[in-house]
Design an enzyme around this catalytic site. Sequence first.
Site, mmCIF file in Angstrom:
data_model
loop_
_atom_site.group_PDB
_atom_site.id
_atom_site.type_symbol
_atom_site.label_atom_id
_atom_site.label_comp_id
_atom_site.label_asym_id
_atom_site.label_seq_id
_atom_site.Cartn_x
_atom_site.Cartn_y
_atom_site.Cartn_z
ATOM 1 C CB CYS A 112 -0.961 -0.030 1.191
ATOM 2 S SG CYS A 112 -0.217 -0.426 2.795
ATOM 3 C CG ASP A 137 4.162 4.340 5.154
ATOM 4 O OD1 ASP A 137 5.079 4.686 4.387
ATOM 5 O OD2 ASP A 137 3.446 5.152 5.766
ATOM 6 N NE ARG A 186 -2.665 2.747 11.216
ATOM 7 C CZ ARG A 186 -1.818 3.748 10.996
ATOM 8 N NH1 ARG A 186 -1.763 4.765 11.852
ATOM 9 N NH2 ARG A 186 -1.037 3.765 9.935
#
Length: 603
Positions: free
Chosen positions: A375, A377, A421
Amino acid sequence: MASAPTSKYNSHSLENESIKRTSRDGVNRDVGETLPRLPGEIRITDKEVIYICPFNGPIKGRVYITNYRLYLRSLETDSALILDVPLGVISRIEKMGGATSRGENSYGLDITCKDLRNLRFALKQEGHSRRDMFEILTRYAFPLAHSLPIFAFLNEEKFNVDGWTVYNPVEEYRRQGLPNHHWRITFINKCYKLCDTYPALLVVPYRASDEDLRRVATFRSRNRIPVLSWIHPENKTVIVRCSQPLVGMSGKRNKEDERYLDVIRETNRQVNKLTIYDARPNVNAVANKATGGGYESDDVYHNAELFFLDIHNIHVMRESLKKVKDIVYPNVEESHWLSSLESTHWLEHIKLVLTGAIQVADRVSSGKSSVVVHCSDGWDRTAQLTSLAMLMLDSFYRSIEGFEILVQKEWISFGHKFASRIGHGDKNHADADRSPIFLQFIDCVWQMSKQFPTAFEFNERFLITILDHLYSCRFGTFLYNCESAREKQKVTERTVSLWSLINSNKDKFKNPFYTKEINRVLYPVASMRHLELWVNYYIRWNPRIKQQQPNPVEQRYMELLALRDEYIKRLDELQLANSAKLSDPSASPSSPSQMMPHVQTHF
């Protein structure tokens, strides 16, 4: 979704529910047997409050705060209620009302949780009760802001299985038949100097020297070079993961990177092209050129085919989950349910992730082509795609231990940014790095388990327990962003692994319908009419929504399995006793029929 009247509302996780049932085994209780405590858990304070229950109205109760949890028990005899909330689940704490507030129950605290629920407590205005509770909760829910350790470092639980030993990279690659004459194991990243977010051990093409790897690293975002994740046991095609190339607006090239991908292609000569899957929408990949990123152009990478999978970024996923929360908590609007669910786009995102993983798995298995997945990173959408594709291709990962290894390998060791996250112990609830990427992955696994009910050794409780402890900070498994940070903090030495809990109680997490199959590839149907909202996770806090109850056949099957195990245990004991008597010359001889009663197992 049927409504059901409720007189008792228990708002806690499945796993916490199991703690209460087994509290004699290592979970302490104090304050008149009202507060469960883990080893290392300390009670800080308790207060009388009014819990503003969104389902049953105001309920008077006593809230206990420890260094691990917020625990409330109602004081009203006609409304038995328990709230058991690990402090790690808390995302935001806000004061409601002011000194001049006059409305009933208008003065207190609003608590927003990461697991799709909100809590509201009304407190007395006198005696600084709100201030004291706010300060204590803020201190222990967000320990990093107060120079305090996360609870996982204080947890003193002991289990009979060490979950930290589940994943050994050398053993896992050996299980895959590696190294071989095309692929080698390298320790070039042993000190994390090549790439600080990659694991110490990597599998790379045999023909690529360590110096080649260093040159390729300069052309990949965050130095995350293409490395092997999985190799097909028969056709020897591979799944390789990495980050985007640093092409930029000027269209920079790197001969070493181009040659390196060609070497990967040549490890499998069944097709002439290497397949590259870029998880992003095409427009996003093009836009990334402006910040120095980009993608592999066909004009430069002549022996590669590039496909974009149209999976959106972390910000889109975060907003989508917020919309899900809006429609499931506290109330579910039956009359507009389908349109409301559609407006969240959550299942659309699940569909795109599953569709991408299916393409990866199919290209490797049927297309006999090696694939490269990235994607931006390489630690969010890339992890989703590689791990789901491997789950489809390799039945080992569909066992309990295999799935734990999959998570440890593709997510934890390869640097999914769990700390960023999820925000463990961090008070910055509005951080733009927060995103439910791992939750999406687990949701995709659940969707697969619904379509293939006999293919997975684990059950729904297993998946929900993983998600509960993604936030709880009880275990060290999901702490920090990468392997190097965990090593620096000695996580495996100073904390307990979630897999210790699960593997010490495996029967609770087993699917009774599991049928072990070797080399069966699963291709789930990723159309909207075959996907559904995971009610038992997203709407579990609402007692008015009838939860999906265990299948009666499944319950009976579990009972029969327990009965079989009991018979086998008795048989072993009788055989042992018989052997002891046969070896004792002074014992009177007995016939086998005398020693061994007839045992029928119903199978």
